[in-house]
Design a protein around this motif. Structure first.
Motif, mmCIF file in Angstrom:
data_model
loop_
_atom_site.group_PDB
_atom_site.id
_atom_site.type_symbol
_atom_site.label_atom_id
_atom_site.label_comp_id
_atom_site.label_asym_id
_atom_site.label_seq_id
_atom_site.Cartn_x
_atom_site.Cartn_y
_atom_site.Cartn_z
ATOM 1 N N GLN A 99 12.918 6.364 4.584
ATOM 2 C CA GLN A 99 12.386 6.181 5.924
ATOM 3 C C GLN A 99 11.036 6.878 6.086
ATOM 4 N N LEU A 100 10.895 8.047 5.455
ATOM 5 C CA LEU A 100 9.632 8.772 5.524
ATOM 6 C C LEU A 100 8.524 7.981 4.837
ATOM 7 N N ASP A 101 8.814 7.419 3.666
ATOM 8 C CA ASP A 101 7.822 6.592 2.985
ATOM 9 C C ASP A 101 7.485 5.351 3.803
ATOM 10 N N PHE A 102 8.489 4.797 4.472
ATOM 11 C CA PHE A 102 8.253 3.630 5.329
ATOM 12 C C PHE A 102 7.231 3.977 6.420
ATOM 13 N N GLU A 103 7.354 5.166 6.999
ATOM 14 C CA GLU A 103 6.412 5.584 8.051
ATOM 15 C C GLU A 103 5.035 5.856 7.474
ATOM 16 N N PHE A 104 4.972 6.498 6.308
ATOM 17 C CA PHE A 104 3.680 6.720 5.660
ATOM 18 C C PHE A 104 2.975 5.384 5.416
ATOM 19 N N LYS A 105 3.733 4.428 4.912
ATOM 20 C CA LYS A 105 3.168 3.115 4.600
ATOM 21 C C LYS A 105 2.693 2.404 5.858
ATOM 22 N N LYS A 106 3.433 2.554 6.946
ATOM 23 C CA LYS A 106 3.111 1.861 8.187
ATOM 24 C C LYS A 106 1.917 2.471 8.906
ATOM 25 N N TYR A 107 1.874 3.803 9.000
ATOM 26 C CA TYR A 107 0.874 4.465 9.820
ATOM 27 C C TYR A 107 -0.319 5.017 9.033
ATOM 28 N N TYR A 108 -0.142 5.205 7.716
ATOM 29 C CA TYR A 108 -1.235 5.712 6.880
ATOM 30 C C TYR A 108 -1.309 4.866 5.602
ATOM 31 N N PRO A 109 -1.580 3.577 5.760
ATOM 32 C CA PRO A 109 -1.486 2.645 4.625
ATOM 33 C C PRO A 109 -2.445 2.948 3.480
ATOM 34 N N THR A 110 -3.656 3.404 3.784
ATOM 35 C CA THR A 110 -4.625 3.671 2.718
ATOM 36 C C THR A 110 -4.174 4.836 1.857
ATOM 37 N N LEU A 111 -3.768 5.937 2.508
ATOM 38 C CA LEU A 111 -3.274 7.096 1.764
ATOM 39 C C LEU A 111 -2.056 6.731 0.928
ATOM 40 N N PHE A 112 -1.148 5.984 1.531
ATOM 41 C CA PHE A 112 0.083 5.625 0.834
ATOM 42 C C PHE A 112 -0.215 4.717 -0.348
ATOM 43 N N SER A 113 -1.111 3.770 -0.173
ATOM 44 C CA SER A 113 -1.465 2.838 -1.245
ATOM 45 C C SER A 113 -2.093 3.579 -2.428
ATOM 46 N N GLU A 114 -2.957 4.535 -2.140
ATOM 47 C CA GLU A 114 -3.587 5.317 -3.207
ATOM 48 C C GLU A 114 -2.537 6.118 -3.982
ATOM 49 N N TYR A 115 -1.604 6.716 -3.245
ATOM 50 C CA TYR A 115 -0.538 7.483 -3.890
ATOM 51 C C TYR A 115 0.345 6.577 -4.743
ATOM 52 N N GLU A 116 0.719 5.429 -4.217
ATOM 53 C CA GLU A 116 1.582 4.502 -4.947
ATOM 54 C C GLU A 116 0.907 4.018 -6.233
ATOM 55 N N GLN A 117 -0.408 3.798 -6.180
ATOM 56 C CA GLN A 117 -1.114 3.349 -7.376
ATOM 57 C C GLN A 117 -1.117 4.442 -8.442
ATOM 58 N N GLN A 118 -1.366 5.680 -8.018
ATOM 59 C CA GLN A 118 -1.344 6.802 -8.958
ATOM 60 C C GLN A 118 0.043 6.967 -9.566
ATOM 61 N N LYS A 119 1.077 6.831 -8.721
ATOM 62 C CA LYS A 119 2.454 6.956 -9.199
ATOM 63 C C LYS A 119 2.767 5.854 -10.199
ATOM 64 N N GLN A 120 2.361 4.627 -9.897
ATOM 65 C CA GLN A 120 2.618 3.508 -10.801
ATOM 66 C C GLN A 120 1.947 3.738 -12.151
ATOM 67 N N ASP A 121 0.694 4.175 -12.124
ATOM 68 C CA ASP A 121 -0.027 4.410 -13.374
ATOM 69 C C ASP A 121 0.684 5.474 -14.219
ATOM 70 N N HIS A 122 1.149 6.526 -13.556
ATOM 71 C CA HIS A 122 1.839 7.612 -14.267
ATOM 72 C C HIS A 122 3.154 7.117 -14.872
#
Length: 217
Positions: A99-122
């Protein structure tokens, strides 16, 4: 991140999980930690930077887990790495929730997208290295195209995580994740690898035991 900053970050994560992300102000967050607003602003100048600190903490946690596994003399092959990685990552996830990630994605999409890309690469880099190691150890099939297999497994796990956009990880969802991992490992193993995994796979159920303990706390 030093211990004091880790403490602040963990408190902020707990506060976000308790009260939600969108409505909290810096003043309210400082009061809940508790810490002075001045000191909190030294740590992060606004809420966006606080969220970045959370993502930084998560990334550091993933690196710490990888290092623990690499330094453990009892983990001697690629299959054992996969098993223990799943267990330790699951334990780390107890600090978060979908649920916390859902809120990050909804309200702070740019930050969340950058984090998700870094996580995927790792994750893809780590998975590729584990698969190559398993091939060298003759545990995984030599014909595997490791980069494609890593990408496929990552996508399957992501699809599974999409079903977890609820406040808690359910026992059913965790059991499905364990089955997903077991099926994946069996699908890439040589006969030697299958024999080894069959002896070790019960360790994956440690994840369920951890979940039961947390539910009883």
């Amino acid at each position: 991140m030093n211990l004091e900053n880790q403490h602040i970050t963990k408190r902020v994560m707990h506060i976000f999980k308790t009260y939600g992300v969108r409505s909290l102000t810096i003043d309210a967050i400082a009061m809940q930690i508790p810490i002075s607003k001045k000191d909190l602003l030294k740590f992060a100048k606004n809420k966006e930077e606080l969220i970045s600190k959370i993502f930084e903490f998560r990334s550091a946690k993933a690196t710490e887990i990888s290092n623990q596994i690499q330094e453990n003399p009892e983990i001697t092959n690629a299959i054992d790495v996969m098993i223990h990685m799943s267990i330790l990552m699951s334990r780390a996830c107890n600090e978060f929730n979908p649920q916390l990630d859902f809120e990050f994605k909804k309200y702070y999409p740019t930050l969340f997208s950058e984090y998700e890309q870094q996580k995927q690469d790792h994750i893809l880099q780590s998975m590729t290295e584990i698969l190559m190691r398993g091939q060298y150890e003759k545990l995984f099939k030599p014909e595997l195209e490791v980069s494609k297999v890593a990408q496929y497994h990552f996508e399957q796990v992501q699809k599974h995580h999409e079903t977890l956009d609820t406040p808690d990880f359910s026992r059913e969802a965790i059991e499905h994740m364990i089955q997903l991992m077991s099926d994946f490992i069996y699908s890439i193993c040589t006969p030697h690898g299958t024999e080894h995994f069959s002896k070790q796979k019960q360790l994956l159920h440690t994840i369920i035991q951890d979940l039961d303990k947390n539910m009883n706390v």
